[in-house]
Write an enzyme that holds these catalytic residues in place. Sequence first.
Site, PDB file in Angstrom:
ATOM      1  NE  ARG A 219      -1.186   1.460   3.793  1.00 59.61           N
ATOM      2  CZ  ARG A 219      -1.252   1.156   5.088  1.00 59.61           C
ATOM      3  NH1 ARG A 219      -2.345   0.624   5.592  1.00 59.61           N
ATOM      4  NH2 ARG A 219      -0.206   1.360   5.876  1.00 59.61           N
ATOM      5  NE  ARG A 229      10.695   4.932   4.372  1.00 59.65           N
ATOM      6  CZ  ARG A 229      10.457   5.054   5.664  1.00 59.65           C
ATOM      7  NH1 ARG A 229      11.381   4.717   6.529  1.00 59.65           N
ATOM      8  NH2 ARG A 229       9.302   5.510   6.092  1.00 59.65           N
ATOM      9  CG  PHE A 289      -5.277  -8.994  19.716  1.00 60.58           C
ATOM     10  CD1 PHE A 289      -5.056  -7.641  19.904  1.00 60.58           C
ATOM     11  CD2 PHE A 289      -4.194  -9.816  19.464  1.00 60.58           C
ATOM     12  CE1 PHE A 289      -3.765  -7.114  19.823  1.00 60.58           C
ATOM     13  CE2 PHE A 289      -2.902  -9.299  19.381  1.00 60.58           C
ATOM     14  CZ  PHE A 289      -2.692  -7.941  19.563  1.00 60.58           C
TER      15      PHE A 289
END
Length: 298
Positions: A219, A229, A289
């Site tokens: 992304r 970079r 989670f």
Amino acid sequence: MPLVDWVLHPTEVWAAFWYFMRNAPPDEKTVKLQVSSDMKRCYDFLEMTSRSFAAVIQELNPRLRDGICLFYLILRGLDTIEDDMTIPGARKRHVLEKFHEVIYQKGWTFKESGPDEKDALLLVEFDVVINEFLRLPAEFQDVIADITRRMGAGMAKYTHTRVESLDSYNEYCHYVAGLVGHGLSRLFAESKLEDASVGENLELANSMGLFLQKTNITRDINEDVLDGRCFWPKAIWGKYADTEEELISKANREKGIEALNDMCTNVLQHIPDVIEYLSQIKEPSVFRFCAIPQTMAI
């Protein structure tokens, strides 16, 4: 279009409505937590650095919640130093390689971040994180320090090593994210909320981290190249452009999309491991989670 998608999938709208109705925003949850003032400050930092992770971490079982909050903040501090392009290379490598030691040094802080580093305040007040880390059970401290040591060494290596081959891409992602999967899995097992096997089958845990990290790298290509970079492996982007700048050029849009598809295909290979990993998680808050970030990435 999002509106059309919602109309075609009304059950998802209903599920989202009930989730937000039943779950307070992260900052409201912090006020309700029965923790020390230093730990509340740590949860403040958690919300500042990632509201999405703050939400899922604060819903964890209390036996894990503080430990994983501190694990996240320590690695976020490490990542903030790695990402800061204003820190000289030799100094950066030294701090990264020694970070697992400074988390045992009461009063340690870092005030050398660049002026535009958004998470600099975490490092300026890092002594608060250290104070709470030192209050964790010894077995939690051991896991966190071990992962910090290995991650710091890997990050230091890639401050002067470019991601060229697919092997180096997988290695870099292992250092910065696969090890997070290792550490979380070991903490799950140490808490006794999950079976010991969760902390032992680390190949699946590695894939959990690689899937999230590769999604982010895929992304963020435009931002990274503009910052000087690139974490896309040359083995992939080199098939579609001669330079990293050409890769994101509007004039090379068609080839750029082909490169993007190639990167997405590389990411998707981890999904079978992600599903297998999630199938072994039994405790509901741990499952949420783990599953919510993976679902968002998919």
